[in-house]
Motif scaffolding. Sequence first.
Motif, PDB file in Angstrom:
ATOM      1  N   SER A  58      -4.646  14.915  -1.114  1.00  0.00           N
ATOM      2  CA  SER A  58      -4.988  16.151  -0.390  1.00  0.00           C
ATOM      3  C   SER A  58      -5.766  17.097  -1.298  1.00  0.00           C
ATOM      4  O   SER A  58      -6.724  17.735  -0.864  1.00  0.00           O
ATOM      5  CB  SER A  58      -3.723  16.858   0.101  1.00  0.00           C
ATOM      6  OG  SER A  58      -3.082  16.083   1.080  1.00  0.00           O
ATOM      7  N   ALA A  59      -5.353  17.185  -2.562  1.00  0.00           N
ATOM      8  CA  ALA A  59      -6.042  18.061  -3.512  1.00  0.00           C
ATOM      9  C   ALA A  59      -7.487  17.592  -3.716  1.00  0.00           C
ATOM     10  O   ALA A  59      -8.403  18.420  -3.803  1.00  0.00           O
ATOM     11  CB  ALA A  59      -5.294  18.087  -4.841  1.00  0.00           C
ATOM     12  N   GLN A  60      -7.701  16.291  -3.791  1.00  0.00           N
ATOM     13  CA  GLN A  60      -9.063  15.764  -3.941  1.00  0.00           C
ATOM     14  C   GLN A  60      -9.906  16.112  -2.723  1.00  0.00           C
ATOM     15  O   GLN A  60     -11.054  16.550  -2.856  1.00  0.00           O
ATOM     16  CB  GLN A  60      -9.034  14.251  -4.150  1.00  0.00           C
ATOM     17  CG  GLN A  60      -8.555  13.843  -5.522  1.00  0.00           C
ATOM     18  CD  GLN A  60      -8.391  12.337  -5.659  1.00  0.00           C
ATOM     19  OE1 GLN A  60      -8.408  11.595  -4.683  1.00  0.00           O
ATOM     20  NE2 GLN A  60      -8.199  11.898  -6.899  1.00  0.00           N
ATOM     21  N   ARG A  61      -9.328  15.937  -1.511  1.00  0.00           N
ATOM     22  CA  ARG A  61     -10.075  16.276  -0.288  1.00  0.00           C
ATOM     23  C   ARG A  61     -10.433  17.760  -0.281  1.00  0.00           C
ATOM     24  O   ARG A  61     -11.555  18.136   0.048  1.00  0.00           O
ATOM     25  CB  ARG A  61      -9.249  15.933   0.959  1.00  0.00           C
ATOM     26  CG  ARG A  61      -9.313  14.460   1.330  1.00  0.00           C
ATOM     27  CD  ARG A  61      -8.806  14.209   2.742  1.00  0.00           C
ATOM     28  NE  ARG A  61      -7.400  14.564   2.927  1.00  0.00           N
ATOM     29  CZ  ARG A  61      -6.368  13.793   2.625  1.00  0.00           C
ATOM     30  NH1 ARG A  61      -6.575  12.604   2.120  1.00  0.00           N
ATOM     31  NH2 ARG A  61      -5.144  14.200   2.839  1.00  0.00           N
ATOM     32  N   LEU A  62      -9.465  18.610  -0.650  1.00  0.00           N
ATOM     33  CA  LEU A  62      -9.727  20.053  -0.683  1.00  0.00           C
ATOM     34  C   LEU A  62     -10.786  20.400  -1.724  1.00  0.00           C
ATOM     35  O   LEU A  62     -11.677  21.219  -1.469  1.00  0.00           O
ATOM     36  CB  LEU A  62      -8.437  20.820  -0.984  1.00  0.00           C
ATOM     37  CG  LEU A  62      -7.397  20.867   0.135  1.00  0.00           C
ATOM     38  CD1 LEU A  62      -6.071  21.417  -0.383  1.00  0.00           C
ATOM     39  CD2 LEU A  62      -7.898  21.705   1.298  1.00  0.00           C
ATOM     40  N   ALA A  63     -10.691  19.784  -2.887  1.00  0.00           N
ATOM     41  CA  ALA A  63     -11.658  20.062  -3.957  1.00  0.00           C
ATOM     42  C   ALA A  63     -13.076  19.720  -3.508  1.00  0.00           C
ATOM     43  O   ALA A  63     -14.001  20.529  -3.686  1.00  0.00           O
ATOM     44  CB  ALA A  63     -11.286  19.285  -5.221  1.00  0.00           C
ATOM     45  N   TYR A  64     -13.244  18.550  -2.916  1.00  0.00           N
ATOM     46  CA  TYR A  64     -14.581  18.149  -2.468  1.00  0.00           C
ATOM     47  C   TYR A  64     -15.045  19.008  -1.292  1.00  0.00           C
ATOM     48  O   TYR A  64     -16.232  19.329  -1.176  1.00  0.00           O
ATOM     49  CB  TYR A  64     -14.629  16.656  -2.142  1.00  0.00           C
ATOM     50  CG  TYR A  64     -14.652  15.821  -3.398  1.00  0.00           C
ATOM     51  CD1 TYR A  64     -15.764  15.838  -4.241  1.00  0.00           C
ATOM     52  CD2 TYR A  64     -13.567  15.045  -3.774  1.00  0.00           C
ATOM     53  CE1 TYR A  64     -15.791  15.100  -5.414  1.00  0.00           C
ATOM     54  CE2 TYR A  64     -13.580  14.300  -4.944  1.00  0.00           C
ATOM     55  CZ  TYR A  64     -14.695  14.333  -5.759  1.00  0.00           C
ATOM     56  OH  TYR A  64     -14.733  13.604  -6.920  1.00  0.00           O
ATOM     57  N   PHE A  65     -14.105  19.428  -0.451  1.00  0.00           N
ATOM     58  CA  PHE A  65     -14.457  20.318   0.652  1.00  0.00           C
ATOM     59  C   PHE A  65     -14.977  21.648   0.102  1.00  0.00           C
ATOM     60  O   PHE A  65     -15.984  22.176   0.554  1.00  0.00           O
ATOM     61  CB  PHE A  65     -13.239  20.547   1.564  1.00  0.00           C
ATOM     62  CG  PHE A  65     -13.539  21.418   2.748  1.00  0.00           C
ATOM     63  CD1 PHE A  65     -14.127  20.886   3.882  1.00  0.00           C
ATOM     64  CD2 PHE A  65     -13.245  22.777   2.718  1.00  0.00           C
ATOM     65  CE1 PHE A  65     -14.412  21.693   4.973  1.00  0.00           C
ATOM     66  CE2 PHE A  65     -13.534  23.589   3.802  1.00  0.00           C
ATOM     67  CZ  PHE A  65     -14.118  23.050   4.933  1.00  0.00           C
ATOM     68  N   ILE A  66     -14.269  22.184  -0.896  1.00  0.00           N
ATOM     69  CA  ILE A  66     -14.678  23.448  -1.516  1.00  0.00           C
ATOM     70  C   ILE A  66     -16.055  23.311  -2.170  1.00  0.00           C
ATOM     71  O   ILE A  66     -16.909  24.188  -2.053  1.00  0.00           O
ATOM     72  CB  ILE A  66     -13.620  23.920  -2.540  1.00  0.00           C
ATOM     73  CG1 ILE A  66     -12.344  24.352  -1.802  1.00  0.00           C
ATOM     74  CG2 ILE A  66     -14.150  25.058  -3.413  1.00  0.00           C
ATOM     75  CD1 ILE A  66     -11.139  24.561  -2.697  1.00  0.00           C
ATOM     76  N   LEU A  67     -16.283  22.192  -2.847  1.00  0.00           N
ATOM     77  CA  LEU A  67     -17.576  21.980  -3.498  1.00  0.00           C
ATOM     78  C   LEU A  67     -18.720  21.860  -2.494  1.00  0.00           C
ATOM     79  O   LEU A  67     -19.859  22.224  -2.808  1.00  0.00           O
ATOM     80  CB  LEU A  67     -17.523  20.727  -4.378  1.00  0.00           C
ATOM     81  CG  LEU A  67     -16.652  20.852  -5.625  1.00  0.00           C
ATOM     82  CD1 LEU A  67     -16.523  19.500  -6.304  1.00  0.00           C
ATOM     83  CD2 LEU A  67     -17.216  21.895  -6.570  1.00  0.00           C
ATOM     84  N   ASP A  68     -18.418  21.362  -1.299  1.00  0.00           N
ATOM     85  CA  ASP A  68     -19.445  21.201  -0.267  1.00  0.00           C
ATOM     86  C   ASP A  68     -19.659  22.467   0.558  1.00  0.00           C
ATOM     87  O   ASP A  68     -20.600  22.541   1.341  1.00  0.00           O
ATOM     88  CB  ASP A  68     -19.082  20.038   0.673  1.00  0.00           C
ATOM     89  CG  ASP A  68     -19.212  18.687  -0.011  1.00  0.00           C
ATOM     90  OD1 ASP A  68     -19.950  18.585  -1.020  1.00  0.00           O
ATOM     91  OD2 ASP A  68     -18.564  17.718   0.447  1.00  0.00           O
ATOM     92  N   MET A  69     -18.797  23.460   0.385  1.00  0.00           N
ATOM     93  CA  MET A  69     -18.943  24.721   1.123  1.00  0.00           C
ATOM     94  C   MET A  69     -20.154  25.484   0.620  1.00  0.00           C
ATOM     95  O   MET A  69     -20.536  25.327  -0.540  1.00  0.00           O
ATOM     96  CB  MET A  69     -17.741  25.645   0.860  1.00  0.00           C
ATOM     97  CG  MET A  69     -16.430  25.234   1.357  1.00  0.00           C
ATOM     98  SD  MET A  69     -15.214  26.458   0.791  1.00  0.00           S
ATOM     99  CE  MET A  69     -14.671  27.035   2.348  1.00  0.00           C
ATOM    100  N   PRO A  70     -20.684  26.367   1.466  1.00  0.00           N
ATOM    101  CA  PRO A  70     -21.688  27.293   0.943  1.00  0.00           C
ATOM    102  C   PRO A  70     -21.031  28.133  -0.161  1.00  0.00           C
ATOM    103  O   PRO A  70     -19.854  28.470  -0.085  1.00  0.00           O
ATOM    104  CB  PRO A  70     -22.041  28.166   2.153  1.00  0.00           C
ATOM    105  CG  PRO A  70     -21.660  27.342   3.347  1.00  0.00           C
ATOM    106  CD  PRO A  70     -20.500  26.509   2.914  1.00  0.00           C
ATOM    107  N   GLU A  71     -21.800  28.449  -1.184  1.00  0.00           N
ATOM    108  CA  GLU A  71     -21.253  29.177  -2.336  1.00  0.00           C
ATOM    109  C   GLU A  71     -20.581  30.478  -1.921  1.00  0.00           C
ATOM    110  O   GLU A  71     -19.528  30.841  -2.456  1.00  0.00           O
ATOM    111  CB  GLU A  71     -22.366  29.457  -3.350  1.00  0.00           C
ATOM    112  CG  GLU A  71     -21.841  30.104  -4.608  1.00  0.00           C
ATOM    113  CD  GLU A  71     -22.924  30.340  -5.656  1.00  0.00           C
ATOM    114  OE1 GLU A  71     -22.671  31.170  -6.539  1.00  0.00           O
ATOM    115  OE2 GLU A  71     -23.993  29.704  -5.583  1.00  0.00           O
ATOM    116  N   SER A  72     -21.159  31.174  -0.939  1.00  0.00           N
ATOM    117  CA  SER A  72     -20.588  32.461  -0.512  1.00  0.00           C
ATOM    118  C   SER A  72     -19.173  32.282   0.049  1.00  0.00           C
ATOM    119  O   SER A  72     -18.289  33.110  -0.190  1.00  0.00           O
ATOM    120  CB  SER A  72     -21.491  33.134   0.523  1.00  0.00           C
ATOM    121  OG  SER A  72     -21.598  32.315   1.679  1.00  0.00           O
ATOM    122  N   GLU A  73     -18.931  31.207   0.798  1.00  0.00           N
ATOM    123  CA  GLU A  73     -17.599  30.962   1.359  1.00  0.00           C
ATOM    124  C   GLU A  73     -16.591  30.613   0.264  1.00  0.00           C
ATOM    125  O   GLU A  73     -15.442  31.068   0.300  1.00  0.00           O
ATOM    126  CB  GLU A  73     -17.652  29.839   2.398  1.00  0.00           C
ATOM    127  CG  GLU A  73     -18.325  30.242   3.689  1.00  0.00           C
ATOM    128  CD  GLU A  73     -18.368  29.115   4.705  1.00  0.00           C
ATOM    129  OE1 GLU A  73     -17.486  28.219   4.659  1.00  0.00           O
ATOM    130  OE2 GLU A  73     -19.281  29.125   5.547  1.00  0.00           O
TER     131      GLU A  73
END
Length: 196
Positions: A22-37
Amino acid sequence: MADPISNLVSQLCRLPGVGTKSAQRLAYFILDMPESEAREIAKAINDARDKIHHCPICGNYTDTDPCAICRDASRKTGVICVVRDARDVVAMEKMREFRGTYHVLGGTISPMDGIGPDDIRIKELLQRIDEGGVSEVILATNPDVEGEATAVYISKLLKQRGVKATRIAHGIPIGGNLEYVDEMTLLKAMEGRREM
Protein backbone atom coordinates in the motif's frame (compact mmCIF):
# COMPACT_ATOMS: atom_id res chain seq x y z
CA MET A 1 14.11 1.83 -6.09
CA ALA A 2 15.63 5.30 -5.73
CA ASP A 3 16.48 6.39 -2.19
CA PRO A 4 13.88 9.22 -2.03
CA ILE A 5 11.14 6.78 -3.12
CA SER A 6 12.36 4.16 -0.69
CA ASN A 7 12.35 6.74 2.11
CA LEU A 8 8.81 7.85 1.18
CA VAL A 9 7.63 4.22 1.22
CA SER A 10 9.22 3.56 4.61
CA GLN A 11 7.64 6.74 6.05
CA LEU A 12 4.20 5.81 4.67
CA CYS A 13 4.57 2.33 6.20
CA ARG A 14 4.60 4.01 9.61
CA LEU A 15 0.94 4.94 9.16
CA PRO A 16 -1.55 2.53 10.77
CA GLY A 17 -2.97 -0.03 8.37
CA VAL A 18 -0.46 0.77 5.62
CA GLY A 19 1.72 -2.15 4.61
CA THR A 20 4.61 -2.13 2.18
CA LYS A 21 2.52 -2.70 -0.95
CA SER A 22 0.00 0.00 0.00
CA ALA A 23 2.86 2.37 0.83
CA GLN A 24 4.44 1.72 -2.58
CA ARG A 25 1.12 2.41 -4.34
CA LEU A 26 0.69 5.63 -2.36
CA ALA A 27 4.27 6.72 -3.02
CA TYR A 28 3.93 6.25 -6.77
CA PHE A 29 0.52 7.92 -6.71
CA ILE A 30 2.03 10.95 -4.95
CA LEU A 31 4.91 11.08 -7.44
CA ASP A 32 2.44 11.02 -10.35
CA MET A 33 0.32 13.84 -8.88
CA PRO A 34 0.67 17.38 -10.11
CA GLU A 35 3.32 19.07 -7.96
CA SER A 36 0.80 21.57 -6.58
CA GLU A 37 -1.43 18.77 -5.21
CA ALA A 38 1.51 16.97 -3.60
CA ARG A 39 2.58 20.24 -1.96
CA GLU A 40 -1.01 20.78 -0.70
CA ILE A 41 -0.89 17.38 1.03
CA ALA A 42 2.48 18.22 2.60
CA LYS A 43 1.17 21.64 3.68
CA ALA A 44 -1.97 20.11 5.21
CA ILE A 45 0.18 17.71 7.25
CA ASN A 46 2.47 20.52 8.42
CA ASP A 47 -0.46 22.83 9.24
CA ALA A 48 -2.18 20.12 11.28
CA ARG A 49 1.01 19.39 13.20
CA ASP A 50 1.73 23.09 13.79
CA LYS A 51 -1.76 24.36 14.64
CA ILE A 52 -3.57 21.51 16.37
CA HIS A 53 -3.21 21.01 20.12
CA HIS A 54 -5.26 19.65 23.02
CA CYS A 55 -8.10 21.75 24.42
CA PRO A 56 -7.08 22.89 27.92
CA ILE A 57 -10.53 21.93 29.25
CA CYS A 58 -11.58 18.66 27.60
CA GLY A 59 -8.38 17.43 25.93
CA ASN A 60 -9.92 17.19 22.45
CA TYR A 61 -7.92 18.27 19.40
CA THR A 62 -8.47 21.91 18.51
CA ASP A 63 -6.91 24.94 16.88
CA THR A 64 -8.59 27.37 19.33
CA ASP A 65 -8.65 27.72 23.14
CA PRO A 66 -10.96 26.36 24.33
CA CYS A 67 -12.32 24.09 21.59
CA ALA A 68 -15.63 24.79 19.80
CA ILE A 69 -17.52 22.24 21.93
CA CYS A 70 -16.30 23.69 25.23
CA ARG A 71 -17.14 27.24 23.98
CA ASP A 72 -20.66 26.25 22.88
CA ALA A 73 -23.05 27.88 25.38
CA SER A 74 -25.89 25.54 24.32
CA ARG A 75 -24.02 22.50 25.67
CA LYS A 76 -25.00 20.99 29.03
CA THR A 77 -21.83 21.47 31.06
CA GLY A 78 -23.25 19.33 33.87
CA VAL A 79 -22.98 16.17 31.74
CA ILE A 80 -19.52 14.99 30.71
CA CYS A 81 -18.94 12.08 28.33
CA VAL A 82 -15.56 10.46 29.00
CA VAL A 83 -13.86 8.93 25.95
CA ARG A 84 -10.48 7.36 25.21
CA ASP A 85 -9.31 9.68 22.42
CA ALA A 86 -10.32 12.45 20.03
CA ARG A 87 -11.56 9.98 17.41
CA ASP A 88 -14.25 8.93 19.89
CA VAL A 89 -15.49 12.52 20.15
CA VAL A 90 -15.92 12.55 16.36
CA ALA A 91 -17.89 9.28 16.54
CA MET A 92 -20.16 10.62 19.30
CA GLU A 93 -20.74 13.89 17.48
CA LYS A 94 -21.88 12.03 14.33
CA MET A 95 -24.87 10.89 16.39
CA ARG A 96 -26.00 14.56 16.70
CA GLU A 97 -27.94 13.75 19.87
CA PHE A 98 -25.47 14.28 22.70
CA ARG A 99 -25.52 17.89 23.89
CA GLY A 100 -23.20 17.61 26.87
CA THR A 101 -19.44 18.09 26.96
CA TYR A 102 -16.53 15.67 26.66
CA HIS A 103 -13.41 14.64 28.46
CA VAL A 104 -10.68 12.93 26.43
CA LEU A 105 -8.53 10.65 28.58
CA GLY A 106 -5.76 10.19 26.03
CA GLY A 107 -5.65 6.44 26.64
CA THR A 108 -6.87 3.78 29.04
CA ILE A 109 -5.43 2.06 32.08
CA SER A 110 -3.32 -0.87 30.93
CA PRO A 111 -0.95 -2.37 33.52
CA MET A 112 0.41 -4.78 30.88
CA ASP A 113 1.63 -1.76 28.89
CA GLY A 114 2.78 0.15 31.97
CA ILE A 115 -0.07 2.69 31.75
CA GLY A 116 -1.57 3.59 35.10
CA PRO A 117 -4.21 6.13 36.22
CA ASP A 118 -1.57 8.88 36.47
CA ASP A 119 -0.59 8.39 32.82
CA ILE A 120 -3.98 9.45 31.43
CA ARG A 121 -6.14 12.54 32.06
CA ILE A 122 -8.10 11.31 35.10
CA LYS A 123 -6.70 14.03 37.38
CA GLU A 124 -7.99 16.70 34.98
CA LEU A 125 -11.44 15.06 34.94
CA LEU A 126 -11.57 15.11 38.74
CA GLN A 127 -10.53 18.79 38.74
CA ARG A 128 -13.46 19.59 36.45
CA ILE A 129 -15.82 17.72 38.75
CA ASP A 130 -14.41 19.35 41.88
CA GLU A 131 -15.14 22.78 40.35
CA GLY A 132 -18.83 21.87 40.72
CA GLY A 133 -21.89 21.73 38.53
CA VAL A 134 -21.35 18.22 37.15
CA SER A 135 -24.35 15.94 37.71
CA GLU A 136 -23.46 12.98 35.49
CA VAL A 137 -20.38 11.45 33.92
CA ILE A 138 -21.01 9.06 31.04
CA LEU A 139 -18.19 6.52 30.71
CA ALA A 140 -17.86 5.79 27.00
CA THR A 141 -14.56 3.92 26.88
CA ASN A 142 -14.26 0.88 24.62
CA PRO A 143 -15.78 -2.40 25.81
CA ASP A 144 -12.39 -4.13 26.00
CA VAL A 145 -10.41 -5.11 29.12
CA GLU A 146 -8.60 -1.77 29.35
CA GLY A 147 -11.73 0.28 28.67
CA GLU A 148 -13.72 -1.63 31.28
CA ALA A 149 -10.93 -1.33 33.88
CA THR A 150 -10.71 2.41 33.24
CA ALA A 151 -14.49 2.85 33.52
CA VAL A 152 -14.63 0.90 36.80
CA TYR A 153 -11.70 2.88 38.24
CA ILE A 154 -13.24 6.24 37.32
CA SER A 155 -16.72 5.23 38.54
CA LYS A 156 -15.31 4.47 42.01
CA LEU A 157 -13.70 7.92 42.15
CA LEU A 158 -16.95 9.55 41.04
CA LYS A 159 -19.02 7.74 43.66
CA GLN A 160 -16.66 9.09 46.34
CA ARG A 161 -17.52 12.57 45.07
CA GLY A 162 -21.27 11.91 44.89
CA VAL A 163 -21.42 12.26 41.11
CA LYS A 164 -23.61 9.91 39.07
CA ALA A 165 -21.55 7.62 36.83
CA THR A 166 -23.23 5.86 33.91
CA ARG A 167 -21.78 3.46 31.34
CA ILE A 168 -22.81 3.34 27.69
CA ALA A 169 -24.67 0.14 26.84
CA HIS A 170 -22.87 -2.63 25.01
CA GLY A 171 -24.47 -5.39 23.07
CA ILE A 172 -25.65 -6.70 19.77
CA PRO A 173 -25.37 -4.30 16.83
CA ILE A 174 -28.48 -3.47 14.83
CA GLY A 175 -28.71 -5.97 12.00
CA GLY A 176 -26.58 -8.45 13.97
CA ASN A 177 -27.35 -12.15 14.10
CA LEU A 178 -27.35 -13.88 17.51
CA GLU A 179 -25.57 -16.99 16.25
CA TYR A 180 -22.52 -14.90 15.29
CA VAL A 181 -22.32 -12.87 18.51
CA ASP A 182 -19.60 -13.80 21.01
CA GLU A 183 -20.53 -14.76 24.57
CA MET A 184 -19.25 -11.59 26.23
CA THR A 185 -21.21 -9.33 23.88
CA LEU A 186 -24.33 -11.42 24.43
CA LEU A 187 -23.81 -11.26 28.21
CA LYS A 188 -23.45 -7.46 28.08
CA ALA A 189 -26.60 -7.24 25.96
CA MET A 190 -28.53 -9.30 28.53
CA GLU A 191 -27.18 -7.21 31.43
CA GLY A 192 -28.12 -3.99 29.63
CA ARG A 193 -31.66 -5.05 28.72
CA ARG A 194 -34.48 -2.60 29.39
CA GLU A 195 -38.22 -2.74 29.73
CA MET A 196 -40.29 -2.08 26.63
